[in-house]
Design a protein around this motif. Structure first.
Motif, PDB file in Angstrom:
ATOM      1  N   VAL A  18       0.927  -1.444  -0.223  1.00 52.75           N
ATOM      2  CA  VAL A  18      -0.454  -0.144   0.112  1.00 52.75           C
ATOM      3  C   VAL A  18       0.754   1.193  -0.034  1.00 52.75           C
ATOM      4  CG1 VAL A  18      -1.410   1.102   1.168  1.00 52.75           C
ATOM      5  CG2 VAL A  18      -1.863  -1.068   1.476  1.00 52.75           C
ATOM      6  N   ASP A  19       0.671   2.030  -0.823  1.00 57.08           N
ATOM      7  CA  ASP A  19       1.295   3.030  -0.768  1.00 57.08           C
ATOM      8  C   ASP A  19       0.415   4.177   0.295  1.00 57.08           C
ATOM      9  OD1 ASP A  19       2.905   5.940  -1.104  1.00 57.08           O
ATOM     10  OD2 ASP A  19       1.962   6.143  -2.918  1.00 57.08           O
ATOM     11  N   ARG A  20       1.508   4.155   1.502  1.00 58.36           N
ATOM     12  CA  ARG A  20       1.009   4.672   2.774  1.00 58.36           C
ATOM     13  C   ARG A  20       1.009   5.885   3.255  1.00 58.36           C
ATOM     14  NH1 ARG A  20       4.669   4.788   7.085  1.00 58.36           N
ATOM     15  NH2 ARG A  20       5.625   6.640   5.823  1.00 58.36           N
ATOM     16  N   ASP A  21       2.283   7.091   1.944  1.00 57.37           N
ATOM     17  CA  ASP A  21       1.874   8.369   2.350  1.00 57.37           C
ATOM     18  C   ASP A  21       0.438   9.429   1.092  1.00 57.37           C
ATOM     19  OD1 ASP A  21       4.035   8.119   3.973  1.00 57.37           O
ATOM     20  OD2 ASP A  21       5.317   8.430   2.194  1.00 57.37           O
ATOM     21  N   ALA A  22       0.302   8.129   0.312  1.00 59.59           N
ATOM     22  CA  ALA A  22      -0.804   8.679  -0.224  1.00 59.59           C
ATOM     23  C   ALA A  22      -2.332   8.391   0.389  1.00 59.59           C
ATOM     24  CB  ALA A  22      -0.733   7.453  -1.948  1.00 59.59           C
ATOM     25  N   LEU A  23      -2.426   7.021   0.955  1.00 57.80           N
ATOM     26  CA  LEU A  23      -3.722   6.929   1.442  1.00 57.80           C
ATOM     27  C   LEU A  23      -3.506   8.022   3.146  1.00 57.80           C
ATOM     28  CD1 LEU A  23      -5.638   5.951   3.350  1.00 57.80           C
ATOM     29  CD2 LEU A  23      -4.229   3.604   4.422  1.00 57.80           C
ATOM     30  N   VAL A  24      -1.711   8.375   3.869  1.00 57.81           N
ATOM     31  CA  VAL A  24      -2.067   9.680   4.694  1.00 57.81           C
ATOM     32  C   VAL A  24      -2.833  11.172   3.344  1.00 57.81           C
ATOM     33  CG1 VAL A  24      -0.753  11.234   5.722  1.00 57.81           C
ATOM     34  CG2 VAL A  24      -0.106   8.840   5.897  1.00 57.81           C
ATOM     35  N   HIS A  71      -4.894  11.025   1.531  1.00 52.45           N
ATOM     36  CA  HIS A  71      -6.313  10.448   0.859  1.00 52.45           C
ATOM     37  C   HIS A  71      -6.891  11.512   2.059  1.00 52.45           C
ATOM     38  CE1 HIS A  71      -9.909   8.907  -0.807  1.00 52.45           C
ATOM     39  NE2 HIS A  71      -9.867   7.846   0.621  1.00 52.45           N
ATOM     40  N   LEU A  72      -7.007  10.191   3.226  1.00 56.91           N
ATOM     41  CA  LEU A  72      -7.321  10.715   4.174  1.00 56.91           C
ATOM     42  C   LEU A  72      -7.713  11.859   4.978  1.00 56.91           C
ATOM     43  CD1 LEU A  72      -5.987   7.594   6.779  1.00 56.91           C
ATOM     44  CD2 LEU A  72      -8.112   7.941   6.239  1.00 56.91           C
ATOM     45  N   GLN A  73      -6.077  12.539   4.870  1.00 56.42           N
ATOM     46  CA  GLN A  73      -6.224  14.118   5.061  1.00 56.42           C
ATOM     47  C   GLN A  73      -7.134  14.942   4.294  1.00 56.42           C
ATOM     48  OE1 GLN A  73      -2.074  14.814   4.984  1.00 56.42           O
ATOM     49  NE2 GLN A  73      -1.823  15.117   7.296  1.00 56.42           N
ATOM     50  N   SER A  74      -7.459  14.294   2.997  1.00 55.60           N
ATOM     51  CA  SER A  74      -7.952  15.119   1.940  1.00 55.60           C
ATOM     52  C   SER A  74      -9.349  15.163   2.234  1.00 55.60           C
ATOM     53  CB  SER A  74      -7.814  14.720   0.789  1.00 55.60           C
ATOM     54  OG  SER A  74      -8.628  13.228   0.262  1.00 55.60           O
ATOM     55  N   LYS A  75      -9.996  14.103   3.670  1.00 57.10           N
ATOM     56  CA  LYS A  75     -11.112  13.318   3.399  1.00 57.10           C
ATOM     57  C   LYS A  75     -11.545  14.162   4.934  1.00 57.10           C
ATOM     58  CE  LYS A  75     -12.383  11.288  -0.050  1.00 57.10           C
ATOM     59  NZ  LYS A  75     -13.328  11.747  -0.903  1.00 57.10           N
ATOM     60  N   ASN A  76     -10.987  15.010   5.574  1.00 57.14           N
ATOM     61  CA  ASN A  76     -10.453  15.854   7.030  1.00 57.14           C
ATOM     62  C   ASN A  76     -10.481  14.077   7.667  1.00 57.14           C
ATOM     63  OD1 ASN A  76     -10.655  18.345   5.914  1.00 57.14           O
ATOM     64  ND2 ASN A  76     -13.186  18.349   5.418  1.00 57.14           N
ATOM     65  N   ILE A  77      -9.785  13.496   6.919  1.00 54.61           N
ATOM     66  CA  ILE A  77      -9.293  12.674   8.544  1.00 54.61           C
ATOM     67  C   ILE A  77      -7.950  12.453   9.319  1.00 54.61           C
ATOM     68  CG2 ILE A  77      -9.706  10.206   9.001  1.00 54.61           C
ATOM     69  CD1 ILE A  77     -12.422   9.960   7.074  1.00 54.61           C
ATOM     70  N   SER A 135     -11.993   1.526   1.308  1.00 51.30           N
ATOM     71  CA  SER A 135     -12.107   2.102   0.332  1.00 51.30           C
ATOM     72  C   SER A 135     -11.025   2.480  -0.908  1.00 51.30           C
ATOM     73  CB  SER A 135     -12.842   2.805  -0.126  1.00 51.30           C
ATOM     74  OG  SER A 135     -12.321   4.145   0.124  1.00 51.30           O
ATOM     75  N   PHE A 136      -9.673   3.252  -0.301  1.00 49.19           N
ATOM     76  CA  PHE A 136      -8.190   3.999  -0.296  1.00 49.19           C
ATOM     77  C   PHE A 136      -7.885   2.349  -1.451  1.00 49.19           C
ATOM     78  CE2 PHE A 136      -3.890   4.352  -0.982  1.00 49.19           C
ATOM     79  CZ  PHE A 136      -3.769   6.038  -1.361  1.00 49.19           C
ATOM     80  N   ILE A 137      -7.473   2.041  -0.255  1.00 50.28           N
ATOM     81  CA  ILE A 137      -6.596   0.275  -0.244  1.00 50.28           C
ATOM     82  C   ILE A 137      -7.223  -0.536  -1.055  1.00 50.28           C
ATOM     83  CG2 ILE A 137      -5.651  -1.332   1.197  1.00 50.28           C
ATOM     84  CD1 ILE A 137      -5.569  -0.045   3.007  1.00 50.28           C
ATOM     85  N   ASP A 138      -8.600  -0.924  -1.448  1.00 46.05           N
ATOM     86  CA  ASP A 138      -9.166  -1.990  -2.198  1.00 46.05           C
ATOM     87  C   ASP A 138      -9.301  -1.247  -3.724  1.00 46.05           C
ATOM     88  OD1 ASP A 138      -9.356  -3.822  -0.295  1.00 46.05           O
ATOM     89  OD2 ASP A 138     -11.514  -2.955   0.128  1.00 46.05           O
TER      90      ASP A 138
END
Length: 382
Positions: A303-309, A311-317, A376-379
């Motif tokens: 998983v692209d961990r930094d991309a997940l970070v 993505h979460l930040q873009s969703k205010n998580i 959803s991001f990972i899948d």
């Protein structure tokens, strides 16, 4: 849905405001701001909670760790073994005292210090081991204590992230984290499981003589006013912070249970996912009180961990990456003694771990939002 926060101290405070405010007001009314009755009350109550003979409050968790080492009489050049995968404060105080930090790798499942790596690193100069109970899970203390006994070493528990956790010994008995080694330190930074509303820390020990020494160290080396018997520092827990902590201490087990319940919900959502390893510490053989989840940290695979970070930040998580640079690569602590091949686990974890929101106020709607967004991001990026 209310805003998701990494730590929600406002909501926690609102629930205990009627307990905290009078406790603070009592200090204000009697103006005993330093070493007042609230400090001594909290000290005794924490001793009883932990089952430890001596709690010595101080100004912060970093001071606590430094003072613990000073109390043991460690000398410049003495080697102190600790984990590479942790916050810098652990190694910072070793360096400040002109001791020699010896960093070793961690276990890939628990993230705690690897006992086999400790044993391999012991030399005639080794004087102490500092296991960090990382993210709220106690290290393998039975094995560490046995190793320390065999080599005549001190064990200094860094308990900054695991207040309230219980360690289950091989014989089935339980001891609170921080009450097992020769001495321990903790932090009461506001975001900790037991946090004050400023800075604070404490040292724990069952050794009467060591406790006496430490009590002098925290107060300029004085046992009698203007008589400086040992080299000391000025490190005190102020009475207002003690008042906050004493008001919150009876809620600590409830707070830790809430964190475990959230971890169970996270674990259930991510169960059996091929790209996600969830934290250990909730399995039946670990005991339900072994992990207090100061952080809830996933280990990702492919998983692209930094991309997940992002993505979460873009969703205010909110989320966290603890710790993106290992201590052996930090400019202040680099040393020719270290080889990258000594740290395969740490070097992998810094690229694959991510910590999700974890606090006492998370609700099911927020947890569902967080977990579904991660999944959803990972899948969708396989």
């Amino acid at each position: 849905m209310k805003k998701i926060q990494m730590v929600d101290l406002q909501s926690q405070y609102a629930k205990i405001k009627d307990i905290v405010d009078p406790s603070i007001q009592e200090v204000m009314d009697n103006a005993t701001f330093i070493n007042g009755p609230k400090v001594h009350e909290f000290q005794k109550n924490l001793e009883n909670y932990l089952g430890v003979k001596h709690v010595i409050p101080c100004a912060n968790g970093t001071d606590a760790l430094q003072i613990a080492m000073m109390g043991l009489g460690l000398q410049p050049g003495d080697e102190v073994i600790t984990a590479d995968f942790t916050f810098a404060a652990t190694v910072e105080v070793i360096a400040l005292l002109q001791l020699t930090p010896v960093l070793v790798d961690v276990d890939p499942i628990t993230f705690n210090i690897d006992v086999a790596a400790i044993e391999k690193a012991i030399t005639p100069k080794t004087k102490a081991i500092v296991p960090v109970h990382l993210f709220g899970l106690p290290a393998e203390m039975d094995a560490i204590m046995a190793l320390a006994k065999a080599h005549n070493l001190y064990v200094i528990e860094d308990n900054a992230q695991a207040i309230g956790a219980s360690y289950t010994h091989k014989d089935g008995s339980k001891t609170k984290a921080g009450a097992i080694g020769h001495v321990a330190s903790t932090s009461f930074f506001p975001s900790k499981n037991l946090g004050c509303y400023g800075d604070g820390g404490a040292i724990f020990t069952n050794d009467d003589e060591l406790a006496h020494t430490i009590r002098g160290i925290v107060n300029h080396g004085m046992y009698e006013r203007y008589h400086h018997d040992v080299v000391g520092v000025n490190s005190r827990l102020d009475s207002i912070q003690a008042a906050v902590l004493d008001a919150k201490l009876p809620h600590l087990d409830t707070y830790n249970t809430a964190r475990r319940n959230t971890a169970k919900k996270y674990n259930e959502a991510f169960k059996n996912h091929p790209n996600i390893t969830t934290p250990t510490g909730l399995e039946a053989n670990d005991g339900d009180d072994s992990h207090v989840f100061h952080q809830y940290t996933l280990n990702l695979k492919d998983v692209d961990r930094d991309a997940l970070v992002a993505h979460l930040q873009s969703k205010n998580i909110p989320c966290g990456v603890y710790y993106p640079i290992p201590l052996h690569r930090q400019k202040a602590y680099t040393d020719d003694r270290y080889n990258e091949s000594d740290f395969p686990v740490t070097n992998a974890l810094i690229k694959s771990v991510i910590s999700l929101p974890m606090h006492t106020e998370l609700d099911d709607e927020q947890i569902e939002c967080i977990t579904s967004t991660v999944l959803s991001f990972i899948d969708s990026n396989k």
